[in-house]
Write a protein that holds these residues in place. Structure first.
Motif, PDB file in Angstrom:
ATOM      1  N   GLY A  63      20.585  -5.013  -2.536  1.00 19.23           N
ATOM      2  CA  GLY A  63      20.817  -3.633  -2.935  1.00 19.23           C
ATOM      3  C   GLY A  63      19.642  -3.072  -3.717  1.00 19.23           C
ATOM      4  O   GLY A  63      19.016  -3.785  -4.507  1.00 19.23           O
ATOM      5  N   ALA A  64      19.341  -1.812  -3.503  1.00 21.88           N
ATOM      6  CA  ALA A  64      18.234  -1.159  -4.199  1.00 21.88           C
ATOM      7  C   ALA A  64      18.701  -0.752  -5.597  1.00 21.88           C
ATOM      8  O   ALA A  64      19.472   0.184  -5.756  1.00 21.88           O
ATOM      9  N   ILE A  65      18.209  -1.476  -6.622  1.00 22.72           N
ATOM     10  CA  ILE A  65      18.656  -1.200  -7.993  1.00 22.72           C
ATOM     11  C   ILE A  65      17.566  -0.542  -8.837  1.00 22.72           C
ATOM     12  O   ILE A  65      17.824  -0.093  -9.948  1.00 22.72           O
ATOM     13  N   GLY A  66      16.349  -0.486  -8.318  1.00 18.67           N
ATOM     14  CA  GLY A  66      15.279   0.111  -9.097  1.00 18.67           C
ATOM     15  C   GLY A  66      14.026   0.340  -8.280  1.00 18.67           C
ATOM     16  O   GLY A  66      13.930  -0.103  -7.123  1.00 18.67           O
ATOM     17  N   ILE A  67      13.052   1.041  -8.887  1.00 19.38           N
ATOM     18  CA  ILE A  67      11.775   1.284  -8.247  1.00 19.38           C
ATOM     19  C   ILE A  67      10.693   1.320  -9.326  1.00 19.38           C
ATOM     20  O   ILE A  67      10.942   1.725 -10.469  1.00 19.38           O
ATOM     21  N   PHE A  68       9.502   0.857  -8.972  1.00 20.42           N
ATOM     22  CA  PHE A  68       8.360   0.906  -9.878  1.00 20.42           C
ATOM     23  C   PHE A  68       7.200   1.496  -9.102  1.00 20.42           C
ATOM     24  O   PHE A  68       6.862   1.037  -8.009  1.00 20.42           O
ATOM     25  N   THR A  69       6.572   2.554  -9.641  1.00 19.62           N
ATOM     26  CA  THR A  69       5.546   3.282  -8.916  1.00 19.62           C
ATOM     27  C   THR A  69       4.204   3.223  -9.642  1.00 19.62           C
ATOM     28  O   THR A  69       4.114   2.777 -10.798  1.00 19.62           O
ATOM     29  N   ASP A  70       3.167   3.707  -8.963  1.00 21.68           N
ATOM     30  CA  ASP A  70       1.844   3.809  -9.581  1.00 21.68           C
ATOM     31  C   ASP A  70       1.903   4.653 -10.846  1.00 21.68           C
ATOM     32  O   ASP A  70       1.224   4.368 -11.839  1.00 21.68           O
ATOM     33  N   GLY A  71       2.712   5.713 -10.799  1.00 24.63           N
ATOM     34  CA  GLY A  71       2.855   6.566 -11.975  1.00 24.63           C
ATOM     35  C   GLY A  71       3.475   5.821 -13.137  1.00 24.63           C
ATOM     36  O   GLY A  71       3.063   5.989 -14.293  1.00 24.63           O
ATOM     37  N   LEU A  76       3.194   2.668 -13.650  1.00 23.88           N
ATOM     38  CA  LEU A  76       2.159   1.740 -14.128  1.00 23.88           C
ATOM     39  C   LEU A  76       1.196   2.452 -15.086  1.00 23.88           C
ATOM     40  O   LEU A  76       0.856   1.925 -16.142  1.00 23.88           O
ATOM     41  N   ARG A  77       0.759   3.648 -14.734  1.00 24.49           N
ATOM     42  CA  ARG A  77      -0.159   4.394 -15.601  1.00 24.49           C
ATOM     43  C   ARG A  77       0.484   4.693 -16.950  1.00 24.49           C
ATOM     44  O   ARG A  77      -0.138   4.531 -18.007  1.00 24.49           O
ATOM     45  N   ARG A  78       1.739   5.110 -16.911  1.00 24.60           N
ATOM     46  CA  ARG A  78       2.421   5.419 -18.165  1.00 24.60           C
ATOM     47  C   ARG A  78       2.619   4.167 -19.007  1.00 24.60           C
ATOM     48  O   ARG A  78       2.533   4.209 -20.250  1.00 24.60           O
ATOM     49  N   LEU A  79       2.859   3.032 -18.355  1.00 20.64           N
ATOM     50  CA  LEU A  79       3.047   1.767 -19.067  1.00 20.64           C
ATOM     51  C   LEU A  79       1.758   1.364 -19.783  1.00 20.64           C
ATOM     52  O   LEU A  79       1.775   0.937 -20.954  1.00 20.64           O
ATOM     53  N   GLY A 113      12.547  -6.171 -13.952  1.00 24.89           N
ATOM     54  CA  GLY A 113      13.722  -5.548 -14.546  1.00 24.89           C
ATOM     55  C   GLY A 113      13.424  -4.791 -15.825  1.00 24.89           C
ATOM     56  O   GLY A 113      14.168  -3.886 -16.200  1.00 24.89           O
ATOM     57  N   ASP A 114      12.305  -5.169 -16.510  1.00 24.05           N
ATOM     58  CA  ASP A 114      11.940  -4.504 -17.764  1.00 24.05           C
ATOM     59  C   ASP A 114      11.233  -3.169 -17.526  1.00 24.05           C
ATOM     60  O   ASP A 114      11.292  -2.279 -18.385  1.00 24.05           O
ATOM     61  N   ILE A 115      10.553  -3.049 -16.411  1.00 27.93           N
ATOM     62  CA  ILE A 115       9.687  -1.880 -16.210  1.00 27.93           C
ATOM     63  C   ILE A 115      10.152  -0.940 -15.095  1.00 27.93           C
ATOM     64  O   ILE A 115       9.611   0.148 -14.934  1.00 27.93           O
ATOM     65  N   MET A 116      11.151  -1.363 -14.351  1.00 30.80           N
ATOM     66  CA  MET A 116      11.571  -0.534 -13.213  1.00 30.80           C
ATOM     67  C   MET A 116      12.311   0.709 -13.685  1.00 30.80           C
ATOM     68  O   MET A 116      12.853   0.769 -14.787  1.00 30.80           O
ATOM     69  N   HIS A 117      12.307   1.709 -12.823  1.00 28.44           N
ATOM     70  CA  HIS A 117      13.104   2.919 -13.029  1.00 28.44           C
ATOM     71  C   HIS A 117      14.445   2.682 -12.352  1.00 28.44           C
ATOM     72  O   HIS A 117      14.530   2.553 -11.131  1.00 28.44           O
ATOM     73  N   ARG A 118      15.498   2.584 -13.159  1.00 34.14           N
ATOM     74  CA  ARG A 118      16.818   2.275 -12.609  1.00 34.14           C
ATOM     75  C   ARG A 118      17.422   3.490 -11.896  1.00 34.14           C
ATOM     76  O   ARG A 118      17.021   4.619 -12.128  1.00 34.14           O
ATOM     77  N   GLN A 119      18.395   3.200 -11.039  1.00 33.42           N
ATOM     78  CA  GLN A 119      19.060   4.240 -10.236  1.00 33.42           C
ATOM     79  C   GLN A 119      18.038   5.106  -9.493  1.00 33.42           C
ATOM     80  O   GLN A 119      17.961   6.323  -9.689  1.00 33.42           O
ATOM     81  N   GLY A 131       0.764  -1.243   0.000  1.00 35.74           N
ATOM     82  CA  GLY A 131       0.000   0.000   0.000  1.00 35.74           C
ATOM     83  C   GLY A 131       0.795   1.294   0.000  1.00 35.74           C
ATOM     84  O   GLY A 131       0.297   2.313   0.476  1.00 35.74           O
ATOM     85  N   LEU A 132       2.004   1.268  -0.543  1.00 33.91           N
ATOM     86  CA  LEU A 132       2.802   2.491  -0.584  1.00 33.91           C
ATOM     87  C   LEU A 132       2.810   3.148  -1.955  1.00 33.91           C
ATOM     88  O   LEU A 132       3.416   4.204  -2.136  1.00 33.91           O
ATOM     89  N   GLY A 133       2.146   2.508  -2.918  1.00 34.66           N
ATOM     90  CA  GLY A 133       2.119   3.076  -4.261  1.00 34.66           C
ATOM     91  C   GLY A 133       3.400   2.863  -5.032  1.00 34.66           C
ATOM     92  O   GLY A 133       3.636   3.518  -6.047  1.00 34.66           O
ATOM     93  N   CYS A 134       4.223   1.935  -4.567  1.00 34.77           N
ATOM     94  CA  CYS A 134       5.476   1.642  -5.258  1.00 34.77           C
ATOM     95  C   CYS A 134       6.039   0.335  -4.729  1.00 34.77           C
ATOM     96  O   CYS A 134       5.562  -0.209  -3.720  1.00 34.77           O
ATOM     97  N   THR A 135       7.051  -0.158  -5.411  1.00 35.80           N
ATOM     98  CA  THR A 135       7.830  -1.272  -4.877  1.00 35.80           C
ATOM     99  C   THR A 135       9.282  -1.081  -5.267  1.00 35.80           C
ATOM    100  O   THR A 135       9.588  -0.567  -6.358  1.00 35.80           O
TER     101      THR A 135
END
Length: 315
Positions: A234-242, A244-247, A260-266, A222-226
């Motif tokens: 190690g934290a290598i990426g993040i994927f958010t609700d935003g 998802l909408r753009r995808l 790994g295909d959809i995450m925002h790196r760095q 329930g944080l709107g991201c993972t």
């Protein structure tokens, strides 16, 4: 009358500025070198001012408290110890309650500072140092009610506190420690680790996680991201609700996609031992609502949302 009152009191303060000289510097040195506490005393309106002066001193690095002169005669004098500095306030310098305890204060061996409008008064005669708060006239049209004189006392007390905090090298962090419940205290004392989500509350998936596994993790936490982590955590990426909408707006098949295909790196991260206000600044500048928290090795240890900072009253 209001303008006249403000003019008289302003003139009183300007006159007070001219009276600040060596006795003031000596008083600051005495309070700075005090091994005990600064004990402030005063009767009536001077007592009310004294309480404020004691509070200001205490909150700016000079341990201080107020003792009522009347109560001092009935036992509270035991609160005063030989290593203390006593700041006694009386515009006339003839307060009966103060005069009654002056001999006892001298026997204790304290350093006695007098703040008075009459350098020839009884209080001044017993004092080690005299700080003059003399004013030409009260703002009261009868020249009776303590007005300009109490303003001068208050300003002189502030001058002592400010000179002392400067001499001590008192900083914002020191001020925050004596004001933990205030806004500045929360900003300077609250760290990211104090307000972040941790443990199982932190959404995380591996780079190989499928699209629906990513969705389930985001929904469950329930944080709107993972966060997306590697084998070492190690934290290598993040994927958010935003994201998802753009995808979805781009269209196409998503069921075969991996994290790994959809995450925002760095992804933007903040250290767990950083001040929470640093995380707030990062979110505001980057216009994001979530930030990942990492340890010194870059491993994911938490997550922080803008709402977490609002709840903690950091912002």
């Amino acid at each position: 009358m209001a303008r006249q009152t403000l003019h008289i009191e302003a003139q009183a303060l300007l006159g007070l500025e001219q009276q600040v000289a060596e006795p003031f510097a000596a008083a600051v040195r005495a309070m700075l070198g005090c091994r005990g506490r600064v004990v402030v005393m005063g009767m009536g309106k001077s007592g009310h001012v004294g309480r404020k002066i004691a509070a200001t001193l205490a909150s700016t690095g000079t341990p201080a408290f107020f003792v009522h002169p009347g109560e001092a005669s009935h036992g509270d004098l035991g609160m005063v110890t030989p290593g203390d500095v006593v700041l006694a306030i009386s515009n006339s310098g003839e307060s009966e309650e103060l005069a009654a305890i002056l001999p006892a204060l001298r026997r204790l061996g304290v350093t006695l500072l007098a703040m008075t409008g009459r350098p020839e008064s009884t209080l001044a005669a017993h004092a080690d140092l005299v700080l003059s708060n003399r004013v030409e006239q009260e703002a009261c049209p009868l020249n009776l009610a303590p007005t300009a004189s109490t303003t001068a006392q208050l300003a002189l007390g502030d001058a002592l506190a400010v000179a002392l905090l400067d001499a001590r090298g008192f900083r914002e962090e020191d001020f925050a420690r004596s004001h933990p419940g205030g806004a500045l205290g929360r900003k300077l004392l609250t760290h990211v680790r104090d307000v972040m989500r941790s443990g199982d509350a932190v959404p995380r998936v591996t780079e190989a996680a499928g699209f629906f596994d990513v969705m389930r993790e985001m929904s469950a936490k329930g944080l709107g991201c993972t966060a997306v982590v590697d084998e070492a955590g190690g934290a290598i990426g993040i994927f958010t609700d935003g994201d998802l909408r753009r995808l979805i707006e781009r269209g196409g098949e998503v069921r075969q996609l991996r994290a790994g295909d959809i995450m925002h790196r760095q992804p933007r991260t903040v250290a767990e031992n950083a001040l929470a206000v640093v995380a707030a600044d990062l979110m505001e500048q980057a216009r994001i609502h979530n930030v990942l928290v990492v340890d010194a090795a870059g491993r994911l240890v938490g997550a922080l949302t803008y709402n977490d900072l609002l709840t903690a009253k950091v912002i």
